[in-house]
Design a protein around this motif. Structure first.
Motif, PDB file in Angstrom:
ATOM      1  N   ARG A 184     -56.458  65.134 -67.370  1.00 21.89           N
ATOM      2  CA  ARG A 184     -55.438  64.542 -66.515  1.00 21.89           C
ATOM      3  C   ARG A 184     -56.034  64.108 -65.174  1.00 21.89           C
ATOM      4  O   ARG A 184     -55.712  63.049 -64.647  1.00 21.89           O
ATOM      5  CB  ARG A 184     -54.311  65.551 -66.305  1.00 21.89           C
ATOM      6  CG  ARG A 184     -53.046  64.920 -65.771  1.00 21.89           C
ATOM      7  CD  ARG A 184     -51.971  65.926 -65.667  1.00 21.89           C
ATOM      8  NE  ARG A 184     -52.278  66.753 -64.495  1.00 21.89           N
ATOM      9  CZ  ARG A 184     -51.591  67.812 -64.137  1.00 21.89           C
ATOM     10  NH1 ARG A 184     -50.589  68.210 -64.857  1.00 21.89           N
ATOM     11  NH2 ARG A 184     -51.922  68.482 -63.067  1.00 21.89           N
ATOM     12  N   TYR A 185     -56.942  64.915 -64.650  1.00 24.58           N
ATOM     13  CA  TYR A 185     -57.616  64.567 -63.394  1.00 24.58           C
ATOM     14  C   TYR A 185     -58.466  63.304 -63.585  1.00 24.58           C
ATOM     15  O   TYR A 185     -58.445  62.398 -62.762  1.00 24.58           O
ATOM     16  CB  TYR A 185     -58.480  65.723 -62.906  1.00 24.58           C
ATOM     17  CG  TYR A 185     -59.122  65.448 -61.570  1.00 24.58           C
ATOM     18  CD1 TYR A 185     -58.469  65.773 -60.394  1.00 24.58           C
ATOM     19  CD2 TYR A 185     -60.368  64.835 -61.484  1.00 24.58           C
ATOM     20  CE1 TYR A 185     -59.025  65.503 -59.163  1.00 24.58           C
ATOM     21  CE2 TYR A 185     -60.939  64.570 -60.252  1.00 24.58           C
ATOM     22  CZ  TYR A 185     -60.269  64.901 -59.109  1.00 24.58           C
ATOM     23  OH  TYR A 185     -60.835  64.620 -57.891  1.00 24.58           O
ATOM     24  N   THR A 204     -54.631  73.097 -58.754  1.00 24.70           N
ATOM     25  CA  THR A 204     -54.565  72.948 -60.205  1.00 24.70           C
ATOM     26  C   THR A 204     -54.717  74.303 -60.867  1.00 24.70           C
ATOM     27  O   THR A 204     -55.175  75.259 -60.251  1.00 24.70           O
ATOM     28  CB  THR A 204     -55.663  71.986 -60.706  1.00 24.70           C
ATOM     29  OG1 THR A 204     -55.570  71.868 -62.126  1.00 24.70           O
ATOM     30  CG2 THR A 204     -57.039  72.478 -60.336  1.00 24.70           C
ATOM     31  N   ARG A 219     -56.273  60.030 -63.949  1.00 24.72           N
ATOM     32  CA  ARG A 219     -55.253  59.746 -62.937  1.00 24.72           C
ATOM     33  C   ARG A 219     -55.413  58.317 -62.407  1.00 24.72           C
ATOM     34  O   ARG A 219     -56.459  57.708 -62.517  1.00 24.72           O
ATOM     35  CB  ARG A 219     -55.345  60.760 -61.803  1.00 24.72           C
ATOM     36  CG  ARG A 219     -56.560  60.551 -60.926  1.00 24.72           C
ATOM     37  CD  ARG A 219     -56.753  61.709 -59.966  1.00 24.72           C
ATOM     38  NE  ARG A 219     -57.762  61.444 -59.011  1.00 24.72           N
ATOM     39  CZ  ARG A 219     -59.084  61.419 -59.255  1.00 24.72           C
ATOM     40  NH1 ARG A 219     -59.528  61.640 -60.453  1.00 24.72           N
ATOM     41  NH2 ARG A 219     -59.949  61.164 -58.301  1.00 24.72           N
ATOM     42  N   ASP A 220     -54.350  57.832 -61.809  1.00 22.56           N
ATOM     43  CA  ASP A 220     -54.384  56.457 -61.254  1.00 22.56           C
ATOM     44  C   ASP A 220     -55.195  56.379 -60.011  1.00 22.56           C
ATOM     45  O   ASP A 220     -55.307  57.145 -59.196  1.00 22.56           O
ATOM     46  CB  ASP A 220     -52.959  55.979 -60.950  1.00 22.56           C
ATOM     47  CG  ASP A 220     -52.187  55.765 -62.242  1.00 22.56           C
ATOM     48  OD1 ASP A 220     -52.818  55.569 -63.283  1.00 22.56           O
ATOM     49  OD2 ASP A 220     -50.945  55.806 -62.186  1.00 22.56           O
TER      50      ASP A 220
END
Length: 75
Positions: free
Chosen positions: A70-71, A23, A74-75
């Motif tokens: 975003r982390y 990242t 996340r799914d």
């Protein structure tokens, strides 16, 4: 964590090999990834000295915040 952006870390080699760390904002996601792997996380207090330098907004932190969010989402 009091200050997750300092960049000072200590970890076992086995854990380091498990972490992705792929990242733009490694300092922001490092602790999150380690926690996801079940790592124990602790702090060691240190003493610092004050440095006189101009303070301002580092706009890049908004970009880093996006990567941390975003982390987290996340799914």
């Amino acid at each position: 964590m009091t200050d997750s952006g300092t960049g000072l870390r200590a970890l076992r080699r086995e854990l380091a090999m498990q972490l992705d760390l792929d990242t733009v904002c490694t300092c922001g996601t490092f602790v999150l990834e380690a926690a996801d792997e079940g790592a124990g996380i602790g702090e060691v207090p240190i003493t610092t000295r004050e440095v006189q330098k101009p303070r301002g907004t580092a706009w890049v932190h908004g970009f880093q915040l996006w990567h941390v969010l975003r982390y987290l989402l996340r799914d």
